[in-house]
Motif scaffolding. Structure first.
Motif, short mmCIF file in Angstrom:
data_model
loop_
_atom_site.label_atom_id
_atom_site.label_comp_id
_atom_site.label_asym_id
_atom_site.label_seq_id
_atom_site.Cartn_x
_atom_site.Cartn_y
_atom_site.Cartn_z
N PRO A 16 0.81 -1.22 0.00
CA PRO A 16 0.00 0.00 0.00
C PRO A 16 0.84 1.27 0.00
N VAL A 17 0.17 2.38 -0.33
CA VAL A 17 0.75 3.71 -0.10
C VAL A 17 -0.14 4.40 0.94
N TYR A 18 0.36 5.51 1.49
CA TYR A 18 -0.28 6.07 2.68
C TYR A 18 -0.54 7.57 2.51
N GLN A 19 -1.44 8.06 3.33
CA GLN A 19 -1.73 9.50 3.44
C GLN A 19 -1.88 10.14 2.06
N MET A 20 -2.78 9.61 1.27
CA MET A 20 -3.01 10.16 -0.07
C MET A 20 -4.02 11.30 0.00
N PHE A 21 -3.67 12.40 -0.66
CA PHE A 21 -4.57 13.52 -0.84
C PHE A 21 -4.93 13.61 -2.32
N ILE A 22 -6.21 13.63 -2.60
CA ILE A 22 -6.70 13.78 -3.98
C ILE A 22 -7.14 15.22 -4.15
N PHE A 23 -6.55 15.92 -5.11
CA PHE A 23 -6.91 17.31 -5.39
C PHE A 23 -7.70 17.36 -6.70
N MET A 24 -8.86 18.02 -6.68
CA MET A 24 -9.62 18.24 -7.89
C MET A 24 -9.17 19.57 -8.49
N VAL A 25 -8.57 19.51 -9.67
CA VAL A 25 -7.98 20.70 -10.29
C VAL A 25 -8.52 20.85 -11.72
N PRO A 26 -8.47 22.05 -12.29
CA PRO A 26 -8.94 22.23 -13.67
C PRO A 26 -8.10 21.42 -14.66
N ASN A 27 -8.76 20.94 -15.71
CA ASN A 27 -8.07 20.07 -16.66
C ASN A 27 -7.33 20.81 -17.76
N LYS A 28 -7.51 22.12 -17.87
CA LYS A 28 -6.96 22.86 -19.00
C LYS A 28 -5.43 23.00 -18.94
N ASN A 29 -4.89 23.09 -17.75
CA ASN A 29 -3.44 23.28 -17.59
C ASN A 29 -2.89 22.29 -16.58
N GLU A 30 -1.60 21.99 -16.72
CA GLU A 30 -0.97 21.13 -15.73
C GLU A 30 -0.81 21.89 -14.43
N ILE A 31 -1.27 21.30 -13.35
CA ILE A 31 -1.13 21.93 -12.04
C ILE A 31 0.00 21.22 -11.30
N GLU A 32 1.18 21.81 -11.37
CA GLU A 32 2.33 21.27 -10.64
C GLU A 32 2.16 21.57 -9.15
N PHE A 33 2.95 20.89 -8.33
CA PHE A 33 2.80 21.06 -6.88
C PHE A 33 2.96 22.52 -6.48
N GLU A 34 3.91 23.20 -7.10
CA GLU A 34 4.17 24.60 -6.75
C GLU A 34 2.99 25.49 -7.13
N LYS A 35 2.15 25.04 -8.08
CA LYS A 35 1.03 25.85 -8.55
C LYS A 35 -0.25 25.63 -7.73
N LEU A 36 -0.24 24.66 -6.86
CA LEU A 36 -1.39 24.48 -5.98
C LEU A 36 -1.52 25.72 -5.10
N ASN A 37 -2.65 26.37 -5.17
CA ASN A 37 -2.80 27.62 -4.42
C ASN A 37 -4.23 27.82 -3.96
N ASN A 38 -4.48 28.96 -3.40
CA ASN A 38 -5.80 29.24 -2.82
C ASN A 38 -6.88 29.61 -3.84
N SER A 39 -6.56 29.50 -5.12
CA SER A 39 -7.55 29.86 -6.13
C SER A 39 -8.67 28.84 -6.21
N GLY A 40 -8.55 27.75 -5.49
CA GLY A 40 -9.63 26.77 -5.46
C GLY A 40 -9.14 25.35 -5.52
N ASN A 41 -7.97 25.12 -6.17
CA ASN A 41 -7.55 23.73 -6.34
C ASN A 41 -6.91 23.13 -5.11
N THR A 42 -6.76 23.88 -4.04
CA THR A 42 -6.39 23.26 -2.76
C THR A 42 -7.39 23.65 -1.67
N SER A 43 -8.56 24.07 -2.08
CA SER A 43 -9.58 24.36 -1.08
C SER A 43 -9.85 23.11 -0.27
N PRO A 44 -9.94 23.23 1.06
CA PRO A 44 -10.24 22.05 1.88
C PRO A 44 -11.54 21.37 1.47
#
Length: 222
Positions: A116-144
């Motif tokens: 197994p793998v552990y502590q997985m977080f699934i982020f729902m992000v827009p499909n139009k652009n690649e969302i790299e880890f550094e680009k995860l921000n408060n615009s919605g794609n890391t909203s709790p």
């Protein structure tokens, strides 16, 4: 000629000079009218043996370095191997008529390894652009509200639902990015375009703090 070979040649010449002076001092080499053939042969035998020793030592050091580098690369490949076999994707939306605050995205996670793998977080992000880890921000794609936490992802296929943003103009829809911890306790991030990157724990902590994703993470499991 590289610097290592030059260095060995310099060392060899110094040894030759030392042995030569040693031979003269202790009269192993005589440069009067009499040639001590036995002493000369012995001297050159020592030189050849010394040179052979230096070459052997150099080869041994090179072989050891190559072995160490191969082991290092193998270790890195082994560590990356599990993460390479973890992926997730968007499977459409569930019943849109349900009375919910957010659309629900159907998501499939695949763990193609036997552990197994552990502590997985699934982020729902827009499909139009690649969302790299550094680009995860408060615009919605890391909203709790738009993430899902899975304490453990067993081998095989896992199907789940995650709060999502829904369809948007231009044919856009949600896509999946995942963050997880492998069996060696290393974090990995796979973007919605499939890119895989190792993420250190400090980066994860800073990102979560910035985006108000606080523990206990079980609260994001629903």
């Amino acid at each position: 000629m590289n610097n290592k070979i030059i260095g060995f040649c310099v060392i060899f010449m110094i040894i030759v000079v030392i042995l030569f002076l040693f031979g003269i001092k202790y009269k192993c080499l005589n440069f009067d009218n009499t040639i001590n053939l036995s002493a000369i042969l012995t001297f050159f035998s020592v030189l050849i043996a010394t040179f052979a020793f230096i070459v052997t030592l150099n080869n041994s050091n090179n072989n050891q370095k190559q072995y160490n580098e191969q082991q290092k690369q193998k270790k890195l490949a082994d560590e990356r191997n599990q993460a390479l076999n973890i992926a997730g994707w968007f499977n459409g939306y569930s019943d849109p008529s349900a009375d919910r605050s957010y659309p629900r995205a159907k998501v499939t996670i695949i763990n193609s390894t036997n552990i197994p793998v552990y502590q997985m977080f699934i982020f729902m992000v827009p499909n139009k652009n690649e969302i790299e880890f550094e680009k995860l921000n408060n615009s919605g794609n890391t909203s709790p509200h738009l993430i899902k936490y899975l304490e453990l992802v067993k081998p095989g296929e896992t199907n789940t639902e995650v709060n999502a943003g829904g369809n948007f103009a231009g044919g856009g829809h949600d896509s999946v990015a995942i963050l997880f911890k492998d069996a060696s306790s290393k974090y990995w991030y796979r973007s919605n375009f499939g890119s895989l990157k190792e993420i250190n724990q400090t980066q994860v902590f800073d990102k979560f703090q910035t985006n108000s994703i606080f523990g206990p993470y079980q609260q994001y499991s629903n």
